[in-house]
Design a protein around this motif. Structure first.
Motif, PDB file in Angstrom:
ATOM      1  N   THR A 275      -5.175 -59.194  78.303  1.00 34.14           N
ATOM      2  CA  THR A 275      -4.610 -57.922  77.837  1.00 34.14           C
ATOM      3  C   THR A 275      -4.292 -57.919  76.344  1.00 34.14           C
ATOM      4  O   THR A 275      -4.216 -56.862  75.728  1.00 34.14           O
ATOM      5  CB  THR A 275      -3.322 -57.582  78.613  1.00 34.14           C
ATOM      6  OG1 THR A 275      -2.351 -58.620  78.393  1.00 34.14           O
ATOM      7  CG2 THR A 275      -3.603 -57.455  80.109  1.00 34.14           C
ATOM      8  N   ILE A 276      -4.088 -59.115  75.750  1.00 32.55           N
ATOM      9  CA  ILE A 276      -3.704 -59.181  74.341  1.00 32.55           C
ATOM     10  C   ILE A 276      -4.206 -60.491  73.751  1.00 32.55           C
ATOM     11  O   ILE A 276      -4.217 -61.531  74.419  1.00 32.55           O
ATOM     12  CB  ILE A 276      -2.172 -59.055  74.164  1.00 32.55           C
ATOM     13  CG1 ILE A 276      -1.778 -59.141  72.680  1.00 32.55           C
ATOM     14  CG2 ILE A 276      -1.415 -60.093  74.994  1.00 32.55           C
ATOM     15  CD1 ILE A 276      -0.300 -58.817  72.410  1.00 32.55           C
ATOM     16  N   LEU A 301      -8.686 -55.516  77.701  1.00 30.09           N
ATOM     17  CA  LEU A 301      -7.988 -55.793  76.438  1.00 30.09           C
ATOM     18  C   LEU A 301      -7.278 -54.540  75.939  1.00 30.09           C
ATOM     19  O   LEU A 301      -7.905 -53.523  75.661  1.00 30.09           O
ATOM     20  CB  LEU A 301      -8.980 -56.292  75.390  1.00 30.09           C
ATOM     21  CG  LEU A 301      -8.372 -56.879  74.110  1.00 30.09           C
ATOM     22  CD1 LEU A 301      -7.548 -58.127  74.419  1.00 30.09           C
ATOM     23  CD2 LEU A 301      -9.470 -57.213  73.107  1.00 30.09           C
ATOM     24  N   GLN A 302      -5.953 -54.632  75.847  1.00 28.92           N
ATOM     25  CA  GLN A 302      -5.146 -53.496  75.403  1.00 28.92           C
ATOM     26  C   GLN A 302      -4.777 -53.581  73.926  1.00 28.92           C
ATOM     27  O   GLN A 302      -4.676 -52.550  73.247  1.00 28.92           O
ATOM     28  CB  GLN A 302      -3.863 -53.427  76.243  1.00 28.92           C
ATOM     29  CG  GLN A 302      -4.105 -53.215  77.726  1.00 28.92           C
ATOM     30  CD  GLN A 302      -2.862 -53.474  78.562  1.00 28.92           C
ATOM     31  OE1 GLN A 302      -1.746 -53.584  78.022  1.00 28.92           O
ATOM     32  NE2 GLN A 302      -3.022 -53.609  79.867  1.00 28.92           N
ATOM     33  N   VAL A 303      -4.574 -54.810  73.437  1.00 23.15           N
ATOM     34  CA  VAL A 303      -4.080 -54.996  72.062  1.00 23.15           C
ATOM     35  C   VAL A 303      -4.855 -56.119  71.380  1.00 23.15           C
ATOM     36  O   VAL A 303      -4.967 -57.226  71.917  1.00 23.15           O
ATOM     37  CB  VAL A 303      -2.571 -55.345  72.046  1.00 23.15           C
ATOM     38  CG1 VAL A 303      -2.088 -55.559  70.616  1.00 23.15           C
ATOM     39  CG2 VAL A 303      -1.756 -54.270  72.746  1.00 23.15           C
ATOM     40  N   GLY A 324     -12.256 -50.721  71.831  1.00 21.35           N
ATOM     41  CA  GLY A 324     -11.628 -49.944  72.895  1.00 21.35           C
ATOM     42  C   GLY A 324     -10.175 -50.286  73.133  1.00 21.35           C
ATOM     43  O   GLY A 324      -9.631 -50.017  74.213  1.00 21.35           O
ATOM     44  N   CYS A 325      -9.512 -50.895  72.136  1.00 25.03           N
ATOM     45  CA  CYS A 325      -8.110 -51.283  72.305  1.00 25.03           C
ATOM     46  C   CYS A 325      -7.329 -50.891  71.059  1.00 25.03           C
ATOM     47  O   CYS A 325      -7.884 -50.464  70.053  1.00 25.03           O
ATOM     48  CB  CYS A 325      -7.990 -52.785  72.559  1.00 25.03           C
ATOM     49  SG  CYS A 325      -8.616 -53.795  71.203  1.00 25.03           S
ATOM     50  N   THR A 326      -6.010 -51.069  71.131  1.00 25.10           N
ATOM     51  CA  THR A 326      -5.131 -50.748  70.009  1.00 25.10           C
ATOM     52  C   THR A 326      -5.074 -51.916  69.034  1.00 25.10           C
ATOM     53  O   THR A 326      -4.899 -53.065  69.450  1.00 25.10           O
ATOM     54  CB  THR A 326      -3.709 -50.432  70.517  1.00 25.10           C
ATOM     55  OG1 THR A 326      -3.768 -49.294  71.368  1.00 25.10           O
ATOM     56  CG2 THR A 326      -2.758 -50.158  69.375  1.00 25.10           C
ATOM     57  N   LEU A 327      -5.225 -51.632  67.768  1.00 17.95           N
ATOM     58  CA  LEU A 327      -5.009 -52.640  66.727  1.00 17.95           C
ATOM     59  C   LEU A 327      -3.517 -52.760  66.462  1.00 17.95           C
ATOM     60  O   LEU A 327      -2.811 -51.754  66.360  1.00 17.95           O
ATOM     61  CB  LEU A 327      -5.726 -52.237  65.438  1.00 17.95           C
ATOM     62  CG  LEU A 327      -5.348 -53.029  64.166  1.00 17.95           C
ATOM     63  CD1 LEU A 327      -5.815 -54.471  64.278  1.00 17.95           C
ATOM     64  CD2 LEU A 327      -5.923 -52.365  62.929  1.00 17.95           C
TER      65      LEU A 327
END
Length: 546
Positions: A275-276, A301-303, A324-327
């Motif tokens: 996830t991170i 992957l979120q972050v 496709g995730c947050t930087l």
């Protein structure tokens, strides 16, 4: 408290405890509580190995007993140089239980750095892998042990050769000492400073666990979080921001990778539902290129955290559409202060700033060369103090007098400006240091090694711009005659045991150095000279192709 470690004045310590920052918990207690709460939940994944919280806790106990049997005592210093393997966690938590102090070395460190660390800390033991990435650490340890009289034990994760095997250290738990106080130093970290000799950063259980707790909250970690460690876990960034220790604090799962290559990392993200994760800017660029052309499932992957050096805004904008995730931009230092962009920040803030301080108790000053506060929005020297920023380096009284103000602010050496929203934009380094893709190279250290060569009259090491790493190193050398070649100088530095990332990328031979009005070498002019040369050659190359 370990002798030679400045600490917070009582009024500040009382304030941070009253505010709930420091909660009186040690790392040994932290793991014990997580083992009680999460038991059979997986804490660490490494290849096919899966280690639960309860198993990690028990293995740390047995290893602590073995270390105690070996004669390692509270406050003894132990240099730990391990790659991303489960044994790293066993070793450090065993030492935490004893109240002995890990001294974190990096896998790339060689004879020069390790000998210094062992001598300066009077280390009694040195923990290494057998062979990693083709390098035999046992040969390095043999050289170091000959030079350092306090170093009684070398402990090897793997085939021990002539030394002690880590696997044979574990013994049934005996009566361990009561353990350290939360206000005691927990470990010593190496600073990425600009002076020739590395400085050691004393971190206490109280201050570092506070940084883990706040980092985990900001990064929204919980029991379902899966953190992929691709950077060397002894680095402060992957250790605590929130890193592997922040993930364990939150009850999540740590997945260990031996490298940041997309060939290894992307399949792990898909298989373990990561996830991170955290990377430095050069690696982020590699991942962005790879993600655009490969078909790995990265949907979990979120972050993606990027830190260690400034991340170009153009590249930052590509993260969300490509990965496709947050930087999340992370700007911090092993001495303390950590800044994050928040996960719900507007894109313009995420892309264009390096975040804002993670704690409401972080204090920031931006000052000019005379320590006067600069106007809002102006660039100044970044100074900071707070509940997890140290008040001084270990056994460095003279340096501390220069690096910390009389009222306890740490001079970070960074030049920055503050936006109206309270976010920092980092504009560069005031100190004489090269940030080579997140690896900090102290110019003075490399210069001193170059000056040891009989063919070198004088040397000045500066940063030169690089599209990939941000900065590379260029050594300007005034030679004796006959002059050595660049290849001979690089081989000489390798023979002296200098880490590979510190060996100059380029060597320029010159007859003299430009000087400032007060008779000092003008490194500013040298940086401009090499930048112009590179720009000119790039222009000529483009013209030749057109």
């Amino acid at each position: 408290m370990l002798s030679g470690c400045p600490t917070w004045p009582k009024e500040f310590a009382d304030r941070y405890r009253a505010a709930g920052c420091w909660q009186g918990e040690t790392f040994g207690e932290m793991l014990r509580k997580r083992a009680a709460a999460y038991g059979d939940r997986i804490a660490i994944v490494s290849g096919d190995r899966r280690i639960s919280y309860a198993e990690l806790d028990a293995r740390a106990d047995r290893l602590a007993a073995g270390f105690q049997k070996l004669g390692i005592k509270p406050m003894d210093r132990v240099v730990v140089q391990l790659p991303n393997i489960p044994e790293f966690f066993e070793v450090i938590f065993a030492l935490f239980r004893l109240g002995a102090l890990p001294v974190f070395a990096l896998p790339l460190h060689r004879k020069s750095e390790i000998t210094y660390l062992c001598e300066f800390t009077e280390a009694v033991a040195y923990v290494i892998p057998d062979v990693e990435a083709g390098f035999d650490y046992r040969e390095l340890a043999a050289h170091v042990k000959e030079s350092v009289p306090t170093l009684r034990h070398v402990i090897v994760a793997g085939d021990p050769g002539q030394f002690d095997a880590l696997d044979e250290m574990r013994t049934d738990s005996v009566s361990l000492p009561e353990g350290p106080s939360a206000s005691d130093v927990a470990f010593l970290q190496l600073s990425g400073g600009s002076t020739g000799l590395p400085k050691l950063i004393p971190r206490t259980h109280d201050d570092y666990i506070y940084s883990l707790r706040v980092s985990a909250e900001i990064c929204q970690l919980d029991e379902s979080s899966v953190y992929l460690a691709v950077l060397p876990v002894a680095h402060n960034f992957p250790l605590s921001s929130p890193g592997v220790l922040g993930t364990l604090y939150a009850g999540g799962r740590v997945v260990l990778a031996r490298s940041g290559s997309p060939d290894e990392a992307f399949p792990l993200i898909a298989r373990e539902q990561v996830t991170i994760t955290a990377v430095v800017p050069p690696l982020a660029l590699v991942w962005l290129d790879a993600a655009a052309s490969r078909r790995h499932d990265l949907s979990s992957l979120q972050v993606l955290q990027v830190g260690g050096a400034k991340f170009a805004a153009e590249a930052a904008r590509m993260v969300k559409p490509t990965m496709g995730c947050t930087l999340q931009q992370v700007f911090g230092m092993a001495e303390g202060l950590v800044n994050y962009t928040r996960l719900d920040d507007p894109e313009e803030i995420i892309v264009n700033t390096q975040g804002r301080p993670m704690s409401p108790y972080d204090e920031i000053r931006l000052v000019d060369d005379n320590d006067r506060e600069v106007e809002p929005g102006q660039v100044g020297h970044l100074l900071t103090r707070g509940p997890y920023t140290i008040r001084g380096y270990y056994k460095a009284e003279e340096h501390n007098a220069k690096t910390f103000t009389a009222d306890g602010f740490y001079r970070t050496g960074d030049l920055a400006r503050l936006t109206p929203t309270g976010h920092l934009v980092v504009e560069g380094r005031a100190k004489d240091q090269i940030n080579r893709g997140g690896d900090k190279v102290a110019a003075e250290e490399v210069e001193n090694h170059l000056l040891a060569h009989p063919g070198v009259h004088d040397a000045a090491v500066v940063a030169m711009p690089d599209d990939y790493l941000g900065e590379r190193t260029c050594a300007f050398v005034i030679p004796h005659h006959p002059a050595p070649t660049a290849a001979e100088l690089k081989a000489f530095l390798r023979e002296r045991g200098l880490a590979a990332y510190k060996i100059p990328d380029r060597v320029e031979f010159v007859d003299s150095f430009p000087m400032t009005a007060v008779g000092k070498i003008s490194k500013k002019m040298l940086r401009e000279r090499i930048a112009q040369q590179l720009q000119s050659r790039t222009h000529q190359h483009k013209q030749g192709r057109s």
